[in-house]
Design an enzyme around this catalytic site. Sequence first.
Site, PDB file in Angstrom:
ATOM      1  CG  HIS A   1      -1.831   0.955   1.220  1.00  0.00           C
ATOM      2  ND1 HIS A   1      -3.097   1.121   1.629  1.00  0.00           N
ATOM      3  CD2 HIS A   1      -2.199   2.456   1.159  1.00  0.00           C
ATOM      4  CE1 HIS A   1      -4.226   1.904   1.071  1.00  0.00           C
ATOM      5  NE2 HIS A   1      -3.366   2.838   1.154  1.00  0.00           N
TER       6      HIS A   1
ATOM      7  CG  HIS B   1      -1.915   6.553  -2.645  1.00  0.00           C
ATOM      8  ND1 HIS B   1      -2.683   6.676  -3.189  1.00  0.00           N
ATOM      9  CD2 HIS B   1      -1.895   5.503  -1.052  1.00  0.00           C
ATOM     10  CE1 HIS B   1      -3.574   6.616  -2.299  1.00  0.00           C
ATOM     11  NE2 HIS B   1      -3.184   5.728  -1.414  1.00  0.00           N
TER      12      HIS B   1
ATOM     13  CG  ASP C   1      -0.629  10.150  -6.593  1.00  0.00           C
ATOM     14  OD1 ASP C   1      -0.594   9.317  -5.604  1.00  0.00           O
ATOM     15  OD2 ASP C   1      -1.690  10.824  -6.636  1.00  0.00           O
TER      16      ASP C   1
ATOM     17  N   GLY D   1      -9.398   8.032  -1.424  1.00  0.00           N
ATOM     18  CA  GLY D   1     -10.118   9.315  -1.629  1.00  0.00           C
ATOM     19  C   GLY D   1     -10.804   9.548  -0.139  1.00  0.00           C
TER      20      GLY D   1
ATOM     21  CG  HIS E   1      -7.536   3.656   0.264  1.00  0.00           C
ATOM     22  ND1 HIS E   1      -7.286   2.754  -0.485  1.00  0.00           N
ATOM     23  CD2 HIS E   1      -6.398   4.603   0.564  1.00  0.00           C
ATOM     24  CE1 HIS E   1      -6.178   3.821  -0.647  1.00  0.00           C
ATOM     25  NE2 HIS E   1      -5.726   4.139   0.311  1.00  0.00           N
TER      26      HIS E   1
ATOM     27  CD  GLU F   1      -6.684   6.875   5.554  1.00  0.00           C
ATOM     28  OE1 GLU F   1      -7.038   6.454   4.467  1.00  0.00           O
ATOM     29  OE2 GLU F   1      -5.598   7.374   5.314  1.00  0.00           O
TER      30      GLU F   1
ATOM     31  CG  HIS G   1      -5.112   2.892   5.535  1.00  0.00           C
ATOM     32  ND1 HIS G   1      -4.163   3.991   6.642  1.00  0.00           N
ATOM     33  CD2 HIS G   1      -5.692   3.565   4.368  1.00  0.00           C
ATOM     34  CE1 HIS G   1      -4.347   4.123   4.967  1.00  0.00           C
ATOM     35  NE2 HIS G   1      -4.660   4.291   4.550  1.00  0.00           N
TER      36      HIS G   1
ATOM     37  CG  ASP H   1      -1.094   5.565   3.294  1.00  0.00           C
ATOM     38  OD1 ASP H   1      -1.393   5.521   1.815  1.00  0.00           O
ATOM     39  OD2 ASP H   1      -2.117   6.099   3.441  1.00  0.00           O
ATOM     40  CG  ASP H   2       0.075   9.344   0.672  1.00  0.00           C
ATOM     41  OD1 ASP H   2       0.041   9.089  -1.066  1.00  0.00           O
ATOM     42  OD2 ASP H   2      -0.768   8.370   1.243  1.00  0.00           O
TER      43      ASP H   2
HETATM   44  O1  LIG Z   1      -4.358   7.912   3.699  1.00  0.00           O
HETATM   45  C1  LIG Z   1      -4.757   7.556   2.421  1.00  0.00           C
HETATM   46  N1  LIG Z   1      -6.181   8.016   2.764  1.00  0.00           N
HETATM   47  C2  LIG Z   1      -7.122   7.710   1.372  1.00  0.00           C
HETATM   48  N2  LIG Z   1      -7.131   8.551  -0.197  1.00  0.00           N
HETATM   49  C3  LIG Z   1      -5.678   8.265  -0.240  1.00  0.00           C
HETATM   50  C4  LIG Z   1      -4.653   8.620   0.618  1.00  0.00           C
HETATM   51  N3  LIG Z   1      -3.274   8.907   0.415  1.00  0.00           N
HETATM   52  C5  LIG Z   1      -3.687   8.625  -0.659  1.00  0.00           C
HETATM   53  N4  LIG Z   1      -5.442   8.861  -1.369  1.00  0.00           N
HETATM   54  C6  LIG Z   1      -5.247   9.376  -2.543  1.00  0.00           C
HETATM   55  O2  LIG Z   1      -5.318   8.952  -3.959  1.00  0.00           O
HETATM   56  C7  LIG Z   1      -5.076   9.552  -5.266  1.00  0.00           C
HETATM   57  C8  LIG Z   1      -4.686   8.515  -5.770  1.00  0.00           C
HETATM   58  O3  LIG Z   1      -3.118   7.537  -5.638  1.00  0.00           O
HETATM   59  C9  LIG Z   1      -4.496  10.153  -4.083  1.00  0.00           C
HETATM   60  O4  LIG Z   1      -4.258  11.575  -5.708  1.00  0.00           O
HETATM   61  C10 LIG Z   1      -4.760  10.360  -2.911  1.00  0.00           C
HETATM   62  O5  LIG Z   1      -5.794  11.711  -3.627  1.00  0.00           O
END
Ligand SMILES: O=c1[nH]cnc2c1ncn2[C@@H]1O[C@H](CO)[C@@H](O)[C@H]1O
Length: 400
Positions: free
Chosen positions: A13, A15, A17, A182, A211, A214, A235, A293-294
């Site tokens: 998991h 992203h 981006d 999202g 998702h 979360e 999550h 995650d990010d």
């Molecule tokens: O933790 C998260 N929870 C919900 N959405 C997320 C999370 N991290 C990123 N994104 C969303 O997923 C899109 C595609 O990768 C991202 O651009 C962001 O809007």
Amino acid sequence: MIPVLLSLQIELHVHLDGAIRIKTIVEVAKRRGITLPVNGEDEMRDLVIMHEPATLTEFLGKFNHYMHAIAGDREAIKRIAYEFVQTKAEEGVLYVEARYSPHLLANKGVDPLPWDQKPGDITPDDVVDLVNQGFKEGEKAFKTKVRSILCCLRHKPNWSMDVVELCKKYRKDGVVAIDLAGDESMNCESYPGHKRAFEEAVRSEVHRTVHAGEVGSANVVKEAVEVLKAERIGHGYHTLEDQTLYKRLLQQNMHFEMCPVSSRLTGASDPDFTKHPLITFKKDKANYSLNTDDPTIFNSTLNSDYQVVQKYMDFTEEEFKRLNINAAKSCFLPAKEKEELLEQLYEAYGMMEKYQNTCASVRPLLEKTNFPHSAGICKGSVFSISLLGTQQHAMGGRPP
Ligand SMILES: O=c1[nH]cnc2c1ncn2[C@@H]1O[C@H](CO)[C@@H](O)[C@H]1O
């Protein structure tokens, strides 16, 4: 110094981006003549990185600061994919599933165009092709295996059918699943676009993760499983609020993609890690993985997450092994590749007698590195390695 348990990790998991290098954002913006909200890498870092717990909404707002620099540019899209693989290889990741929304990186064929872009010639389909190229080149150069998951977005139900069609089109070219990301406050029964896309995914045997739980309630998890037929939950912390559901999912061996560092900063969990729901999942021997995650926005690496659970949640070597084996078992690779992945883990963990003799072939790789305490690997425990700064693939990633 905390001894970090480094090994051949599996990450399910993350992203794409949310994992772009700030340096790349700044360089691409400069090349394209695109204005960023602040000047220079340091200021961008200050703007994008979260240090203190906030909300999921605030977190999602961080993407607005930089996505317009990358979206709609072929070179940039391919570059972020390539660099992603390099970063993961440096973290010691053996296999990673990276997710993104093709629509959010396109500048054609998306209504409305994201990030106030001018129309161009890159469709969501082109985006997938470009990311695939970057991943393939990265895989070749850095040896970390990477596959992608395409995201639907809760607030964009009109895009979801496209997403499942792209999953089908590129299933032989690195795309392994569909996701729904999202803002969880929007349920899917009221947004039939998502429901239809996931029904099509089931029909076409496209793997599914969602998702859920979360920041949303256990009901969102229930809907993900019952309506969207999710095979994994992104999550899922709030599943614990419905003990009947939780027990059922434990029984079904549902996989939870846990992101500890992320959950603290998005307000998904108590900021005190010693009260994290993951502790319950661990106690109950649930099926879960550890993920970043990010990492750009959380200023983290996969090792940050490993350190946190080791320091605050009493994770042991055995648990790290168990969770990575569960991650490998729950990944979306085809059966044969999954088996190969598992064999690599069992071998590295000294858990498969028939592989123990092959340790001899791994040792020369270790000795070529300056990696401290590397001698332990061939005694059957890669976790006797402690990480002192370097995060390079100490064991060359995999046996030759
Ligand atoms: O933790 C998260 N929870 C919900 N959405 C997320 C999370 N991290 C990123 N994104 C969303 O997923 C899109 C595609 O990768 C991202 O651009 C962001 O809007």
